[in-house]
Scaffold this motif. Structure first.
Motif, short mmCIF file in Angstrom:
data_model
loop_
_atom_site.label_atom_id
_atom_site.label_comp_id
_atom_site.label_asym_id
_atom_site.label_seq_id
_atom_site.Cartn_x
_atom_site.Cartn_y
_atom_site.Cartn_z
N GLU A 109 -16.76 -25.69 8.89
CA GLU A 109 -15.57 -26.56 8.92
C GLU A 109 -15.23 -27.07 7.52
O GLU A 109 -14.08 -27.08 7.12
N LEU A 110 -16.23 -27.49 6.78
CA LEU A 110 -16.00 -28.06 5.45
C LEU A 110 -15.63 -27.00 4.42
O LEU A 110 -14.85 -27.27 3.51
N GLY A 111 -16.19 -25.82 4.56
CA GLY A 111 -15.98 -24.77 3.57
C GLY A 111 -14.92 -23.77 3.94
O GLY A 111 -14.70 -22.80 3.23
N ASP A 112 -14.27 -23.98 5.09
CA ASP A 112 -13.26 -23.05 5.57
C ASP A 112 -13.83 -21.63 5.57
O ASP A 112 -13.17 -20.68 5.13
N LEU A 113 -15.05 -21.48 6.06
CA LEU A 113 -15.72 -20.19 6.11
C LEU A 113 -15.25 -19.41 7.34
O LEU A 113 -14.87 -20.01 8.36
N PRO A 114 -15.28 -18.10 7.26
CA PRO A 114 -14.85 -17.30 8.43
C PRO A 114 -15.83 -17.45 9.59
O PRO A 114 -17.04 -17.66 9.37
N SER A 115 -15.33 -17.35 10.78
CA SER A 115 -16.20 -17.47 11.95
C SER A 115 -17.00 -16.17 12.12
O SER A 115 -16.60 -15.12 11.65
N HIS A 116 -18.14 -16.31 12.76
CA HIS A 116 -18.99 -15.15 13.06
C HIS A 116 -19.90 -15.50 14.23
O HIS A 116 -20.02 -16.66 14.61
N ASP A 117 -20.50 -14.50 14.81
CA ASP A 117 -21.43 -14.73 15.92
C ASP A 117 -22.84 -14.51 15.48
O ASP A 117 -23.16 -13.84 14.59
N LEU A 157 -31.07 -25.97 17.15
CA LEU A 157 -29.88 -26.72 17.54
C LEU A 157 -29.34 -27.52 16.36
O LEU A 157 -28.14 -27.51 16.08
N VAL A 158 -30.23 -28.18 15.64
CA VAL A 158 -29.84 -28.95 14.45
C VAL A 158 -29.27 -28.01 13.39
O VAL A 158 -28.21 -28.28 12.81
N ALA A 159 -29.93 -26.89 13.16
CA ALA A 159 -29.46 -25.93 12.16
C ALA A 159 -28.08 -25.39 12.52
O ALA A 159 -27.21 -25.26 11.65
N GLU A 160 -27.85 -25.09 13.78
CA GLU A 160 -26.55 -24.58 14.22
C GLU A 160 -25.45 -25.63 14.06
O GLU A 160 -24.33 -25.31 13.63
N ALA A 161 -25.76 -26.89 14.40
CA ALA A 161 -24.77 -27.96 14.24
C ALA A 161 -24.39 -28.11 12.77
O ALA A 161 -23.20 -28.26 12.44
N LEU A 162 -25.37 -28.06 11.90
CA LEU A 162 -25.10 -28.21 10.47
C LEU A 162 -24.39 -26.98 9.90
O LEU A 162 -23.54 -27.10 9.03
N SER A 163 -24.70 -25.80 10.43
CA SER A 163 -23.99 -24.59 10.00
C SER A 163 -22.53 -24.64 10.44
O SER A 163 -21.64 -24.24 9.69
N ALA A 164 -22.29 -25.14 11.64
CA ALA A 164 -20.91 -25.31 12.11
C ALA A 164 -20.16 -26.27 11.20
O ALA A 164 -18.99 -26.05 10.85
N ALA A 165 -20.84 -27.34 10.76
CA ALA A 165 -20.22 -28.30 9.83
C ALA A 165 -19.90 -27.62 8.50
O ALA A 165 -18.84 -27.85 7.92
N ASP A 166 -20.83 -26.78 8.03
CA ASP A 166 -20.57 -26.03 6.78
C ASP A 166 -19.33 -25.17 6.90
O ASP A 166 -18.53 -25.08 5.97
#
Length: 113
Positions: free
Chosen positions: A105-113, A94-103
């Motif tokens: 948002e901050l890096g304008d990375l493409p979404s993926h599943d 859960l922590v890793a996913e929250a921080l990945s979501a932040a990455d």
């Protein structure tokens, strides 16, 4: 079958939502999230966690007490030291996913599943 998806459906929807909300509220604090991020990589004592988070020792201790009281982290004694660990992998993920979501948002990375 232990650990199956059916095991996660044993509680009422309302109860599950309340527990999830409580957990997410605990994670909605920078210091507690940083503590759990560090603990997701392995066990640690208060001194190491204080250095890793940059927080004041009394504040880190109070946050760890809240996490322990909520059952998010476990403790064990090693001599006079108290060693903390994340209670289970769901919390680390859960922590890793929250921080990945932040990455993303901050890096304008493409979404993926």
């Amino acid at each position: 079958m232990a650990g199956s998806a059916q095991d996660h459906d044993l509680h009422s929807s309302t109860e599950r939502l309340e527990v999830a909300v409580t957990l997410l509220m605990l994670l909605a604090d920078r210091t507690r999230l940083a503590l759990l991020e560090h603990l997701s990589r392995g066990e640690a004592g208060v001194t190491e966690l204080t250095e890793a988070t940059g927080g004041a020792r009394p504040a880190v201790s109070q946050h760890l007490a809240k996490l322990r009281l909520a059952g998010v982290v476990t403790t064990r004694k090693e001599g006079r030291r108290v060693i903390y660990a994340v209670r289970h992998g769901h919390l680390s993920r859960l922590v890793a996913e929250a921080l990945s979501a932040a990455d993303h948002e901050l890096g304008d990375l493409p979404s993926h599943d």
